[in-house]
Scaffold this motif. Structure first.
Motif, PDB file in Angstrom:
ATOM      1  N   GLY A  40      -0.187   5.491  -0.537  1.00  0.00           N
ATOM      2  CA  GLY A  40      -0.960   4.339  -1.539  1.00  0.00           C
ATOM      3  C   GLY A  40       0.531   3.383  -1.762  1.00  0.00           C
ATOM      4  O   GLY A  40       0.328   1.823  -2.263  1.00  0.00           O
ATOM      5  N   GLY A  41       1.856   3.750  -0.867  1.00  0.00           N
ATOM      6  CA  GLY A  41       2.878   2.565  -1.290  1.00  0.00           C
ATOM      7  C   GLY A  41       2.928   1.413   0.169  1.00  0.00           C
ATOM      8  O   GLY A  41       2.523   2.090   1.119  1.00  0.00           O
ATOM      9  N   LYS A  42       4.410   0.763  -0.552  1.00  0.00           N
ATOM     10  CA  LYS A  42       4.281  -0.144   1.042  1.00  0.00           C
ATOM     11  C   LYS A  42       5.178  -0.227   1.267  1.00  0.00           C
ATOM     12  O   LYS A  42       5.732  -0.882   1.570  1.00  0.00           O
ATOM     13  N   LEU A  43       5.498   0.932   0.540  1.00  0.00           N
ATOM     14  CA  LEU A  43       7.641   0.687   1.221  1.00  0.00           C
ATOM     15  C   LEU A  43       8.005   2.066   2.107  1.00  0.00           C
ATOM     16  O   LEU A  43       7.262   3.050   2.121  1.00  0.00           O
ATOM     17  N   GLY A  44       8.740   2.336   3.070  1.00  0.00           N
ATOM     18  CA  GLY A  44       9.105   3.387   3.915  1.00  0.00           C
ATOM     19  C   GLY A  44       8.266   3.494   4.975  1.00  0.00           C
ATOM     20  O   GLY A  44       7.702   2.699   5.360  1.00  0.00           O
ATOM     21  N   GLY A  62      -5.202   5.364  -0.009  1.00  0.00           N
ATOM     22  CA  GLY A  62      -3.886   4.746  -1.268  1.00  0.00           C
ATOM     23  C   GLY A  62      -4.301   5.703  -2.730  1.00  0.00           C
ATOM     24  O   GLY A  62      -5.156   5.241  -2.850  1.00  0.00           O
ATOM     25  N   ILE A  63      -3.238   6.368  -2.505  1.00  0.00           N
ATOM     26  CA  ILE A  63      -3.681   7.338  -3.871  1.00  0.00           C
ATOM     27  C   ILE A  63      -2.197   7.137  -4.463  1.00  0.00           C
ATOM     28  O   ILE A  63      -1.008   7.870  -4.121  1.00  0.00           O
ATOM     29  N   ILE A  64      -2.095   6.840  -5.935  1.00  0.00           N
ATOM     30  CA  ILE A  64      -1.229   6.620  -6.159  1.00  0.00           C
ATOM     31  C   ILE A  64      -0.495   6.524  -7.715  1.00  0.00           C
ATOM     32  O   ILE A  64      -0.879   6.292  -8.183  1.00  0.00           O
ATOM     33  N   GLU A  66      -0.079   5.589 -11.138  1.00  0.00           N
ATOM     34  CA  GLU A  66       0.213   4.348 -12.399  1.00  0.00           C
ATOM     35  C   GLU A  66       1.344   4.206 -12.712  1.00  0.00           C
ATOM     36  O   GLU A  66       1.489   2.890 -12.594  1.00  0.00           O
ATOM     37  N   ALA A  67       2.266   5.155 -12.679  1.00  0.00           N
ATOM     38  CA  ALA A  67       3.389   4.768 -13.102  1.00  0.00           C
ATOM     39  C   ALA A  67       4.766   3.510 -11.449  1.00  0.00           C
ATOM     40  O   ALA A  67       4.945   2.760 -12.179  1.00  0.00           O
ATOM     41  N   LEU A  68       4.140   4.679 -10.852  1.00  0.00           N
ATOM     42  CA  LEU A  68       4.351   3.430  -9.446  1.00  0.00           C
ATOM     43  C   LEU A  68       4.031   2.923  -8.709  1.00  0.00           C
ATOM     44  O   LEU A  68       4.018   1.118  -8.543  1.00  0.00           O
ATOM     45  N   VAL A  69       2.680   1.943  -9.707  1.00  0.00           N
ATOM     46  CA  VAL A  69       1.560   0.562  -9.479  1.00  0.00           C
ATOM     47  C   VAL A  69       2.654  -0.167 -10.289  1.00  0.00           C
ATOM     48  O   VAL A  69       2.825  -1.477  -9.682  1.00  0.00           O
ATOM     49  N   ARG A  70       2.687   0.082 -11.519  1.00  0.00           N
ATOM     50  CA  ARG A  70       4.005  -0.518 -12.209  1.00  0.00           C
ATOM     51  C   ARG A  70       5.177  -0.723 -12.057  1.00  0.00           C
ATOM     52  O   ARG A  70       5.592  -2.195 -12.361  1.00  0.00           O
ATOM     53  N   ALA A  71       5.417  -0.333 -11.489  1.00  0.00           N
ATOM     54  CA  ALA A  71       6.550  -0.055 -10.418  1.00  0.00           C
ATOM     55  C   ALA A  71       6.699  -1.096  -9.519  1.00  0.00           C
ATOM     56  O   ALA A  71       7.472  -2.045  -8.523  1.00  0.00           O
ATOM     57  N   ASP A  79      -7.964  -0.183   2.134  1.00  0.00           N
ATOM     58  CA  ASP A  79      -8.964  -0.662   1.697  1.00  0.00           C
ATOM     59  C   ASP A  79      -9.458   0.305   0.071  1.00  0.00           C
ATOM     60  O   ASP A  79     -10.871  -0.490   0.505  1.00  0.00           O
ATOM     61  N   GLU A  80      -8.785   1.420   0.074  1.00  0.00           N
ATOM     62  CA  GLU A  80      -9.013   1.693  -1.354  1.00  0.00           C
ATOM     63  C   GLU A  80      -7.689   1.799  -1.838  1.00  0.00           C
ATOM     64  O   GLU A  80      -7.308   3.419  -1.456  1.00  0.00           O
ATOM     65  N   LEU A  81      -7.630   1.671  -3.570  1.00  0.00           N
ATOM     66  CA  LEU A  81      -6.134   2.094  -3.880  1.00  0.00           C
ATOM     67  C   LEU A  81      -7.134   3.302  -5.090  1.00  0.00           C
ATOM     68  O   LEU A  81      -7.732   1.980  -5.337  1.00  0.00           O
TER      69      LEU A  81
END
Length: 193
Positions: A40-44, A62-64, A66-71, A79-81
């Motif tokens: 679920g990240g957009k980096l790397g 993407g499966i992420i 909550e702490a990384l969503v806030r970051a 399509d689905e996060l």
């Protein structure tokens, strides 16, 4: 295989081959009609896998945590996060939504995901293929270590072929498609253990 969980790093190594590989994996899976379930990240490499799949018109989930969503590293273009409470729930969702696992180059988090997928397969929590893309020889030592665990006796003969490794994605997908599940520990008798 309808969907595959892709485990990979959120870092972008200096060597551009790794990011290019991740993008190509996403694109190839989409072209084959295989959905991507990833961190679920957009980096790397994570972001590159998702972009490759989306650019080729593929499904991306993407499966992420909550702490990384806030970051602010979440990829809201998926399509689905799916936001989850933590890493344990994340790995369970990978297993629930996928028909197999492919590990690309990555770091500690990637290794955690790979070993858990292998452990769960060995025990019997899933019977899906666990693939390792050994691009550029990145995992040569890990493959040797996995073999050593079997030679020494820490991995039972019935479970020594859980890890499916190949140097190219086409070879890996072919091996994964022909994977025959082993007998999990949950179904073994005490004399087999």
């Amino acid at each position: 295989m309808k969907r595959l969980a892709i485990y990979c790093g959120s870092a972008s190594p200096a060597d551009p081959r790794y990011v290019e590989l991740a993008h190509d994996v996403g694109a190839t899976l989409a072209q084959r009609g295989i959905g991507v379930v990833y961190g679920g990240g957009k980096l790397g490499l994570m972001g590159a896998v998702a972009k490759g799949a989306m650019d080729a018109g593929g499904e991306v989930i993407g499966i992420i945590p909550e702490a990384l969503v806030r970051a602010e590293v979440a990829n809201h273009d998926c399509d689905e996060l799916i936001s989850v409470s933590g890493m344990h729930e994340r790995k369970q969702k990978f297993t629930d939504l996928s028909d197999g696992f492919i590990t690309l180059p990555g770091g500690v988090g990637t290794m955690d995901e790979l070993w858990e997928a292998m452990s769960w397969a060995q025990l019997g929590y899933h019977s899906d293929p666990v693939g390792l893309l050994n691009a550029f020889g990145f995992y040569d030592d890990l493959i040797a270590f996995n073999r050593k665990m079997g030679e020494v006796g820490f991995v039972r003969p019935a479970h020594q072929n859980i890890l499916i490794a190949a140097d190219t994605l086409p070879d890996l997908l072919e091996k994964m498609e022909s994977y025959v599940p082993h007998t999990p520990i949950f179904r073994m008798k005490s004399e087999d253990l």
